[in-house]
Design a protein around this motif. Structure first.
Motif, PDB file in Angstrom:
ATOM      1  N   ALA A 188       0.821  -1.099  -0.098  1.00 53.53           N
ATOM      2  CA  ALA A 188      -0.067   0.047  -0.011  1.00 53.53           C
ATOM      3  C   ALA A 188       0.895   1.186  -0.132  1.00 53.53           C
ATOM      4  N   ALA A 189       2.080   1.147   0.369  1.00 49.71           N
ATOM      5  CA  ALA A 189       2.866   2.310   0.674  1.00 49.71           C
ATOM      6  C   ALA A 189       3.559   2.874  -0.565  1.00 49.71           C
ATOM      7  N   ASP A 190       3.667   4.128  -0.746  1.00 54.96           N
ATOM      8  CA  ASP A 190       4.596   4.622  -1.498  1.00 54.96           C
ATOM      9  C   ASP A 190       6.009   4.649  -1.127  1.00 54.96           C
ATOM     10  N   LEU A 191       6.051   4.888   0.056  1.00 53.46           N
ATOM     11  CA  LEU A 191       7.550   4.711   0.571  1.00 53.46           C
ATOM     12  C   LEU A 191       7.565   4.125   2.001  1.00 53.46           C
ATOM     13  N   VAL A 192       8.523   3.465   2.267  1.00 60.72           N
ATOM     14  CA  VAL A 192       8.763   2.617   3.624  1.00 60.72           C
ATOM     15  C   VAL A 192       9.971   3.431   4.356  1.00 60.72           C
ATOM     16  N   VAL A 193       9.482   3.852   5.566  1.00 61.30           N
ATOM     17  CA  VAL A 193      10.513   4.507   6.356  1.00 61.30           C
ATOM     18  C   VAL A 193      10.787   3.872   7.758  1.00 61.30           C
ATOM     19  N   LEU A 194      12.167   3.383   7.944  1.00 60.24           N
ATOM     20  CA  LEU A 194      12.611   2.900   9.305  1.00 60.24           C
ATOM     21  C   LEU A 194      13.655   3.641   9.896  1.00 60.24           C
ATOM     22  N   PRO A 195      13.288   4.513  10.848  1.00 63.33           N
ATOM     23  CA  PRO A 195      14.012   5.526  11.425  1.00 63.33           C
ATOM     24  C   PRO A 195      14.880   5.188  12.710  1.00 63.33           C
ATOM     25  N   SER A 196      15.417   3.835  12.574  1.00 65.96           N
ATOM     26  CA  SER A 196      15.980   3.335  13.847  1.00 65.96           C
ATOM     27  C   SER A 196      17.242   4.103  14.528  1.00 65.96           C
ATOM     28  N   ARG A 197      17.466   3.869  15.743  1.00 66.36           N
ATOM     29  CA  ARG A 197      18.616   4.367  16.420  1.00 66.36           C
ATOM     30  C   ARG A 197      19.658   3.279  16.491  1.00 66.36           C
ATOM     31  N   TRP A 198      19.219   2.072  16.308  1.00 68.91           N
ATOM     32  CA  TRP A 198      20.179   0.932  16.493  1.00 68.91           C
ATOM     33  C   TRP A 198      19.455  -0.255  15.743  1.00 68.91           C
ATOM     34  N   GLU A 199      20.344  -1.081  15.091  1.00 74.71           N
ATOM     35  CA  GLU A 199      19.727  -2.339  14.450  1.00 74.71           C
ATOM     36  C   GLU A 199      21.039  -3.260  14.336  1.00 74.71           C
ATOM     37  N   GLY A 200      20.710  -4.546  14.371  1.00 75.75           N
ATOM     38  CA  GLY A 200      21.522  -5.709  13.640  1.00 75.75           C
ATOM     39  C   GLY A 200      21.420  -5.423  12.227  1.00 75.75           C
ATOM     40  N   MET A 201      20.496  -6.036  11.766  1.00 75.70           N
ATOM     41  CA  MET A 201      19.924  -5.722  10.215  1.00 75.70           C
ATOM     42  C   MET A 201      18.437  -5.967  10.364  1.00 75.70           C
ATOM     43  N   ALA A 202      17.758  -5.076  10.232  1.00 77.68           N
ATOM     44  CA  ALA A 202      16.251  -5.026  10.427  1.00 77.68           C
ATOM     45  C   ALA A 202      15.431  -5.910   9.271  1.00 77.68           C
ATOM     46  N   LEU A 203      14.571  -6.357   9.333  1.00 83.77           N
ATOM     47  CA  LEU A 203      13.840  -7.112   8.373  1.00 83.77           C
ATOM     48  C   LEU A 203      13.023  -6.162   7.456  1.00 83.77           C
ATOM     49  N   ALA A 204      12.358  -5.075   8.101  1.00 80.50           N
ATOM     50  CA  ALA A 204      11.461  -4.359   7.417  1.00 80.50           C
ATOM     51  C   ALA A 204      12.032  -3.612   6.225  1.00 80.50           C
ATOM     52  N   PRO A 205      13.373  -3.195   6.093  1.00 78.07           N
ATOM     53  CA  PRO A 205      13.664  -2.800   4.872  1.00 78.07           C
ATOM     54  C   PRO A 205      13.931  -3.710   3.819  1.00 78.07           C
ATOM     55  N   LEU A 206      14.296  -4.975   4.063  1.00 77.60           N
ATOM     56  CA  LEU A 206      14.395  -5.977   3.143  1.00 77.60           C
ATOM     57  C   LEU A 206      12.954  -6.472   2.726  1.00 77.60           C
ATOM     58  N   GLU A 207      12.006  -6.654   3.733  1.00 80.64           N
ATOM     59  CA  GLU A 207      10.753  -6.832   3.164  1.00 80.64           C
ATOM     60  C   GLU A 207      10.091  -5.762   2.149  1.00 80.64           C
ATOM     61  N   ALA A 208      10.526  -4.713   2.526  1.00 76.17           N
ATOM     62  CA  ALA A 208       9.673  -3.624   1.751  1.00 76.17           C
ATOM     63  C   ALA A 208      10.317  -3.649   0.417  1.00 76.17           C
ATOM     64  N   LEU A 209      11.681  -3.714   0.203  1.00 74.40           N
ATOM     65  CA  LEU A 209      12.476  -3.543  -0.946  1.00 74.40           C
ATOM     66  C   LEU A 209      11.925  -5.094  -1.803  1.00 74.40           C
ATOM     67  N   ALA A 210      11.718  -6.275  -1.068  1.00 74.05           N
ATOM     68  CA  ALA A 210      11.146  -7.236  -1.767  1.00 74.05           C
ATOM     69  C   ALA A 210       9.744  -7.017  -2.290  1.00 74.05           C
ATOM     70  N   CYS A 211       9.184  -6.102  -1.829  1.00 75.33           N
ATOM     71  CA  CYS A 211       7.739  -5.748  -2.502  1.00 75.33           C
ATOM     72  C   CYS A 211       7.855  -4.639  -3.472  1.00 75.33           C
ATOM     73  N   GLY A 212       9.047  -4.352  -3.588  1.00 76.14           N
ATOM     74  CA  GLY A 212       9.249  -3.264  -4.782  1.00 76.14           C
ATOM     75  C   GLY A 212       9.110  -1.890  -4.381  1.00 76.14           C
ATOM     76  N   ARG A 213       9.246  -1.660  -3.014  1.00 72.69           N
ATOM     77  CA  ARG A 213       9.047  -0.312  -2.425  1.00 72.69           C
ATOM     78  C   ARG A 213      10.124   0.189  -1.874  1.00 72.69           C
ATOM     79  N   PRO A 214      10.612   1.553  -2.216  1.00 73.18           N
ATOM     80  CA  PRO A 214      11.780   2.167  -1.941  1.00 73.18           C
ATOM     81  C   PRO A 214      11.722   2.488  -0.298  1.00 73.18           C
ATOM     82  N   VAL A 215      12.828   2.423   0.484  1.00 76.98           N
ATOM     83  CA  VAL A 215      12.926   2.712   1.685  1.00 76.98           C
ATOM     84  C   VAL A 215      13.887   3.882   2.148  1.00 76.98           C
ATOM     85  N   VAL A 216      13.351   4.537   3.183  1.00 78.33           N
ATOM     86  CA  VAL A 216      14.457   5.645   3.720  1.00 78.33           C
ATOM     87  C   VAL A 216      14.675   4.942   5.251  1.00 78.33           C
ATOM     88  N   THR A 217      16.080   4.937   5.217  1.00 78.97           N
ATOM     89  CA  THR A 217      16.216   4.228   6.744  1.00 78.97           C
ATOM     90  C   THR A 217      17.729   4.941   7.406  1.00 78.97           C
TER      91      THR A 217
END
Length: 391
Positions: A269-298
């Protein structure tokens, strides 16, 4: 070369607390692959939706009540876990995240080959004396891990830089690219947000509502985004301890969707997915969004750069805790539909080549193979699939 199937008596015990979010998805994906390969998979975790999903897959789920954070209940949690290990006789223990890694290593103390996968270091989540104590523990407890598995090179570098010594493997997170795949946004928006103007620019943030995920920074940036892109809407998908505080700070253009059993429609549903984390190992959300063809700002934090292809970094990576930079990146992409489409397509190709969950399962199988040399390791990647995930 064909690898023999493992003995069905090979027992792997996964320990997990937390039981939601990215860690739960990693455990579920590994359990599915390992069960398909013929291993006997037991998972110890608190009673939860995760437990039900794992039982449906065929895993042996054992109830292990444990709080998310260390506290007075820890000694009892360790004793219960030690009894459970004695009952199940695993050949290998795989502990996920800081709390399970704490209780699991105290219960096992090196008697059984133990894999510890931090999914972001505990000492990054706290400050002051608590951070110092967490770091001392991680340095000490590394002796009880036959392998430390990090989800990114940056996470490993943080550990080694902090003085944690031990045998390391880096196994990047992966996603199910068959499930997370592109689809038109219109149908998803109509189903999820029937009262929303389908033409309204839509930003989606998926993650636990907590300080780590940085939704407060996104809300600080949001007024500037709306000034630049009138009519833009933001949806926060998830639940957590900061829910009420975030609601109190949110304007009317921000919607709270709560926790979602299936996040795929929200990405679509998104035009753009955002993940504004302060720390991560490697979050799944950006990978899931990109797999769905949606750009990500992180944000530029450990592991985030490794979740983006280099071509996306200049437009999609911003400093952590910087509302102004975040607003600029979000507004700029919302105003450029052709660029979003191009970045989304590049992101999909990147995930297919680098972060397919079958690649992750195969890499974990390699770790198990090294630790259990006397037992053939699971062949979790079908022969016919190897070409598609190993470019």
């Amino acid at each position: 070369m064909h690898q023999p199937e493992p003995d069905v008596g090979t027992r792997v015990l996964h320990l997990t607390q937390p039981v939601e979010g990215g860690v739960a998805r990693v455990v579920t994906d590994l359990a599915r692959a390992q069960l398909a390969a013929g291993l006997h998979v037991t998972v110890a975790c608190p009673d939860s939706a995760l437990a039900g999903e794992l039982r449906a897959l065929g895993a042996d789920v054992r109830r292990w009540e444990a709080t998310r954070s260390p506290g007075p209940s820890l000694p009892g949690e360790v004793r219960r876990l030690a009894r459970l290990i004695d009952e199940t006789h695993p050949a290998l223990v795989h502990a996920h995240s800081a709390k399970a890694g704490l209780a699991g290593r105290l219960a096992v103390r090196g008697r059984i080959p133990t894999v510890f996968q931090p999914h972001a270091w505990s000492f990054e989540a706290v400050g002051g004396a608590t951070a110092a104590l967490a770091l001392r523990w991680e340095r000490f407890a590394a002796r009880w891990a036959a392998r430390l598995v990090c989800v990114s090179e940056a996470e490993r570098a943080t550990g080694t830089g902090a003085g944690i010594r031990g045998p390391w493997s880096v196994v990047p997170n992966g996603v199910d690219t068959g499930r997370f795949r592109p689809a038109p946004a219109v149908a998803a928006r109509k189903a999820l947000l029937p009262d929303l103007d389908p033409a309204a620019p839509l930003v989606v943030c998926v993650g636990r509502l907590c300080r780590q995920k940085g939704q407060d920074v996104l809300l600080d940036a949001w007024a500037d985004v709306v000034r630049k892109v009138p009519g833009a809407r933001l949806v926060l998908v998830g639940d957590g301890p900061d829910r009420e505080r975030l609601r109190a700070a949110a304007p009317g253009s921000v919607l709270f969707a709560g926790a979602a059993d299936d996040t795929v429609p929200w990405y679509r549903a998104a035009d753009l997915v955002v993940l504004p984390s302060r720390w991560e190992g490697m979050a799944l959300a950006p990978l899931e969004a990109l797999a769905c063809g949606r750009p990500v700002v992180t944000t530029e934090v450990d592991g985030a750069r490794e979740s983006l292809p280099e071509a996306l970094a200049p437009r999609c990576l911003v400093p952590a805790g910087d509302p102004s930079a975040l607003a600029g990146a979000v507004a700029g992409l919302l105003a450029d539909a052709p660029l979003r489409a191009s970045l989304g397509a590049q992101g999909r190709r990147y995930v297919l080549s680098t972060h397919d969950v079958r690649r992750t399962a195969a890499a974990v199988a390699d770790v198990y193979r090294e630790l259990l040399r006397e037992v053939p390791a699971p062949r979790v990647v079908p022969t016919e699939s190897r070409e598609s995930i190993h470019p």
